[in-house]
Design a protein around this motif. Structure first.
Motif, PDB file in Angstrom:
ATOM      1  N   LEU A 302      51.780  37.502 -12.196  1.00 39.26           N
ATOM      2  CA  LEU A 302      50.639  38.263 -11.710  1.00 39.26           C
ATOM      3  C   LEU A 302      50.982  38.799 -10.332  1.00 39.26           C
ATOM      4  O   LEU A 302      51.292  38.037  -9.420  1.00 39.26           O
ATOM      5  N   MET A 303      50.929  40.106 -10.178  1.00 39.44           N
ATOM      6  CA  MET A 303      51.293  40.743  -8.921  1.00 39.44           C
ATOM      7  C   MET A 303      50.048  41.126  -8.118  1.00 39.44           C
ATOM      8  O   MET A 303      48.925  41.074  -8.614  1.00 39.44           O
ATOM      9  N   ALA A 304      50.294  41.516  -6.866  1.00 47.27           N
ATOM     10  CA  ALA A 304      49.234  41.999  -5.980  1.00 47.27           C
ATOM     11  C   ALA A 304      49.632  43.396  -5.494  1.00 47.27           C
ATOM     12  O   ALA A 304      50.051  43.581  -4.350  1.00 47.27           O
ATOM     13  N   ASP A 331      63.879  44.084  -2.450  1.00 44.82           N
ATOM     14  CA  ASP A 331      63.624  43.598  -3.808  1.00 44.82           C
ATOM     15  C   ASP A 331      62.215  43.951  -4.275  1.00 44.82           C
ATOM     16  O   ASP A 331      61.746  43.454  -5.303  1.00 44.82           O
ATOM     17  N   ASN A 332      61.530  44.789  -3.540  1.00 42.65           N
ATOM     18  CA  ASN A 332      60.162  45.203  -3.874  1.00 42.65           C
ATOM     19  C   ASN A 332      60.066  46.730  -3.738  1.00 42.65           C
ATOM     20  O   ASN A 332      59.395  47.248  -2.853  1.00 42.65           O
ATOM     21  N   PRO A 570      58.354  41.287 -12.176  1.00 40.03           N
ATOM     22  CA  PRO A 570      58.524  42.722 -11.963  1.00 40.03           C
ATOM     23  C   PRO A 570      59.977  43.049 -11.639  1.00 40.03           C
ATOM     24  O   PRO A 570      60.710  42.205 -11.109  1.00 40.03           O
ATOM     25  N   PRO A 571      60.405  44.234 -11.947  1.00 43.87           N
ATOM     26  CA  PRO A 571      61.792  44.616 -11.629  1.00 43.87           C
ATOM     27  C   PRO A 571      62.010  44.667 -10.121  1.00 43.87           C
ATOM     28  O   PRO A 571      61.128  45.067  -9.364  1.00 43.87           O
ATOM     29  N   THR A 572      63.185  44.241  -9.693  1.00 39.40           N
ATOM     30  CA  THR A 572      63.532  44.277  -8.265  1.00 39.40           C
ATOM     31  C   THR A 572      64.410  45.466  -7.926  1.00 39.40           C
ATOM     32  O   THR A 572      64.642  45.749  -6.751  1.00 39.40           O
ATOM     33  N   THR A 585      57.694  42.220 -21.752  1.00 33.85           N
ATOM     34  CA  THR A 585      56.843  41.864 -20.618  1.00 33.85           C
ATOM     35  C   THR A 585      55.399  41.631 -21.042  1.00 33.85           C
ATOM     36  O   THR A 585      54.701  40.782 -20.481  1.00 33.85           O
ATOM     37  N   LEU A 586      54.941  42.358 -22.042  1.00 30.89           N
ATOM     38  CA  LEU A 586      53.550  42.239 -22.488  1.00 30.89           C
ATOM     39  C   LEU A 586      53.265  40.851 -23.051  1.00 30.89           C
ATOM     40  O   LEU A 586      54.180  40.156 -23.502  1.00 30.89           O
ATOM     41  N   PRO A 587      52.012  40.419 -23.041  1.00 34.31           N
ATOM     42  CA  PRO A 587      51.673  39.101 -23.603  1.00 34.31           C
ATOM     43  C   PRO A 587      52.017  39.022 -25.079  1.00 34.31           C
ATOM     44  O   PRO A 587      52.020  40.040 -25.784  1.00 34.31           O
ATOM     45  N   ASP A 588      52.284  37.814 -25.551  1.00 32.32           N
ATOM     46  CA  ASP A 588      52.664  37.673 -26.952  1.00 32.32           C
ATOM     47  C   ASP A 588      51.443  37.829 -27.857  1.00 32.32           C
ATOM     48  O   ASP A 588      50.321  38.096 -27.404  1.00 32.32           O
TER      49      ASP A 588
END
Length: 668
Positions: A302-304, A331-332, A570-572, A585-588
């Motif tokens: 979970l990102m901000a 990396d962001n 997330p990709p760096t 990446t999506l939920p199963d």
């Protein structure tokens, strides 16, 4: 002999009548009648859906002005004691006056219950000293029934109740609502024909498979599926999706979002567009640093993010820069529309997942459900039925405590669906986000005219939440002002109403934890202050909740548009993503179907839905409020018609603030 013609109305709901014998006594300023027996309520006459029993009560002399009625019931020899729901009583006196006694309570015992005449009285007014009964007795009973409880430290208080059955009877679901509403994921999964996928922990391998599981599609959910990748639709949702509360105009970039101000995107530099007022910001800083939970043994993410949006010359709103974490660094990276297709789409997907959490915990749960419960508990605890504020606001408390208790037990509890299948579901993460959110809640942010102005959104085009919301606020405000001004003739009347001051005092203490920075008043000093606050309460419980709740399945049925969780970090660096990366990446599958089921459940309307502005229980009997209610309903009807006409020209109809579709209260 003085004859009093009595009518007792039993509620129209299932199980409202009783097999017990019912007795009534009339009490007036010059005496009281004998206790009189109402004949079998089961043989009552139906009038407008209610059962009505009539009785003539004879007294040696006039009782004077009627003050109250006493009602009790006793079981018959062959029938055990059962519950009864009387709605109201009407009494015509020998002088030709008609007195109205609102009741609207379940009576489940053989005690004597006293109900006052329907004339509204402020907290310092009294029509007669009866000795045996005063409003303090009623408030003492209410204080025992409606006790405050701390669900979680640092969050608004709630009603003290172990289960829905332990709630006071009059705030529980009706039989109809209870029969129709099942707040369980299993029920939603069955309705959506997803039960066979509940235990499937596989990842999605193609978007066609996600499409196949959608049933009960809505017009909007089909549109979302077709357009979810588009930048214009991504921007549109910040204005007219389920969370129009985050976006604000950006005049100066945040220090932690180093987008080059010289960046040119075809219509001038970023610096130039900020000066023109065409740049907007969405900042998910409340999510910074929280820990995402594990689902089925797999770590979630979970990102901000920070999102910059641009209003183009064609009046569409599009994202122009996305940073997925709050702290800038190598990396962001900051993602732009010029990046590769899947770099940009994956960045937007991380934003949409953060949006799910921000919406559910802050915009939806805290700012409507939890606050509405605070308003309701304080009202029912501190206001007697004769108080005009009780009469005005009680329809806006309907079912709120019941639905919130179910949510605490079945959605956000340790084994709740949100807890188990959302990235932000773990206890400490929920608590942290909700506590941060409560700190950010201000009085002005709950009042849509102030909120729109503070966020600089007064002139952004195609903002239907704002357009419809401001009209609703104005209609409600004028209605509230008319009603309350007819009782509170001056500011002094407000200041000396102890019951009113206790109501707002409890809201400040138990809802906003005595945080002066919130701007919430701790007392009322003027009629205008009271009118604005009551308008906010009504708007929050009805309009705001409708705006952020009703569209959940519309915008969440297509899971990639609103993922409850994400399975890869997330990709760096840029240039490393593909469609396969996005799918991984999506939920199963099982997380997806649990999320879909809950969003579908929370978007359903029950058959006993009561729309905004309706007062099905008669509490007001004076001419002025009754006239104002009729005018209020007429204005809402006109607005509904105007919204319907407006929507005919829109690709995506905005119906969430249509008064005909808004429920009076937080009931779902």
């Amino acid at each position: 002999m003085a004859k009093y013609e009595v009518k007792v109305f039993t509620g129209s709901s299932v199980y409202a009548p009783t097999f017990n014998d019912v007795y009534i006594k009339l009490v007036g300023t010059q005496g009281e009648s004998k206790r009189s027996w109402l004949k079998s309520l089961l043989s009552s006459v139906n009038v407008m859906g209610s059962k009505v029993n009539t009785l003539d009560v004879h007294c040696p002399t006039s009782l004077g002005e009627l003050i109250l009625i006493e009602i009790d019931k006793k079981p018959q020899r062959i029938f055990p004691e059962d519950d009864w729901f009387p709605a109201k009583a009407e009494v015509k006196s020998p002088e030709g006056n008609t007195y109205f006694f609102p009741i609207y309570r379940w009576i489940d015992d053989s005690e004597v219950h006293r109900f006052r005449v329907g004339k509204a009285l402020l907290g310092y007014e009294e029509i007669h000293s009866l000795g045996k009964y005063d409003r303090q007795q009623e408030l003492k009973i209410r204080a025992e029934e409606y006790c405050w409880d701390s669900f979680e430290d640092g969050l608004p208080y709630c009603i003290k109740a172990d289960s829905t059955d332990s709630l006071p009877s009059e705030v529980q679901f009706s039989f109809t609502k209870d029969s129709e509403f099942k707040l369980t994921a299993a029920y939603g999964q069955a309705q959506l024909k997803l039960s066979q996928l509940v235990y499937c922990r596989e990842k999605w391998t193609c978007f066609d498979d996600i499409h196949r599981i959608i049933s009960n599609a809505t017009e909007i959910s089909e549109y979302v599926q077709k357009h979810w990748k588009e930048d214009t639709f991504f921007g549109y949702q910040y204005l007219n999706g389920v969370n129009p509360m985050l976006i604000r105009r950006c005049r100066v970039l945040p220090d932690n979002f180093p987008v080059p101000e010289a960046m040119d995107f075809g219509e001038g530099s970023l610096a130039e567009q900020m000066k023109k007022g065409n740049i907007y910001l969405c900042d998910y800083k409340r999510l910074d640093g929280v820990k995402a939970r594990m689902i089925d043994g797999e770590q979630q993410y979970l990102m901000a993010p920070l999102v910059l949006l641009f209003k183009r010359q064609d009046d569409t709103l599009v994202p122009i820069a996305i940073q997925l974490k709050q702290t800038p660094g190598e990396d962001n990276p900051i993602f732009y529309p010029s990046d590769s297709e899947y770099d940009w789409l994956l960045a937007k997907t991380f934003v949409r997942s953060a949006e799910f959490t921000e919406h559910q915990l802050n915009t939806h749960l805290l700012r409507t459900h939890l606050l509405a419960e605070v308003f309701a508990v304080s009202l029912l605890r501190n206001m007697p039925m004769v108080h005009p504020l009780y009469k005005l606001l009680v329809p806006y408390t309907r079912y709120t405590m019941h639905i919130n208790l179910l949510a605490r037990k079945l959605l956000i509890s340790k084994e709740g669906v949100f807890t188990k299948y959302a990235a932000s579901g773990c206890k400490e993460t929920k608590k942290t986000i909700l506590s941060r959110s409560l700190t950010s809640v201000t009085y002005s942010s709950l009042c849509i005219p102030d909120d729109i102005a503070e966020r600089g959104l007064g002139d952004i085009p195609n903002f239907y939440y704002r357009d419809d919301g401001l009209q609703l606020w104005d209609i409600i405000f004028r209605f509230v002002k008319g009603v309350l001004s007819s009782y509170y003739k001056d500011d002094a009347a407000v200041q000396k109403d102890s019951e009113l001051q206790k109501w707002i005092g409890d809201i400040f203490k138990y809802g906003f934890l005595s945080q002066a920075s919130s701007g919430i008043p701790r007392q009322f000093d003027a009629v205008d202050d009271l009118v604005k606050f009551v308008t906010m309460v009504m708007f929050t419980c009805s309009c705001q909740h409708g705006a952020v709740n009703t569209g959940q399945y519309d915008y969440g049925a297509w899971m990639p548009n609103s993922p409850t969780s994400l399975q890869l970090p997330p990709p760096t660096t840029k240039g490393t993503t593909s469609e396969a990366t996005l799918l991984e990446t999506l939920p199963d599958v099982n997380t997806t179907v649990h999320g879909m089921a809950v969003m579908w459940l929370l978007s359903q309307q029950s058959s006993d839905f009561v729309p905004l502005g309706q007062y099905p229980q008669e509490h007001f009997f004076e001419e002025t409020p009754c006239k104002l209610i009729t005018e209020f309903q007429g204005e809402l009807k006109k607005l509904s018609a105007a919204i319907e006409v407006r929507n005919q020209s829109l690709d995506v109809k905005y119906t969430y603030l249509d008064p005909a579709k808004l429920e009076n209260s937080v009931a779902i």
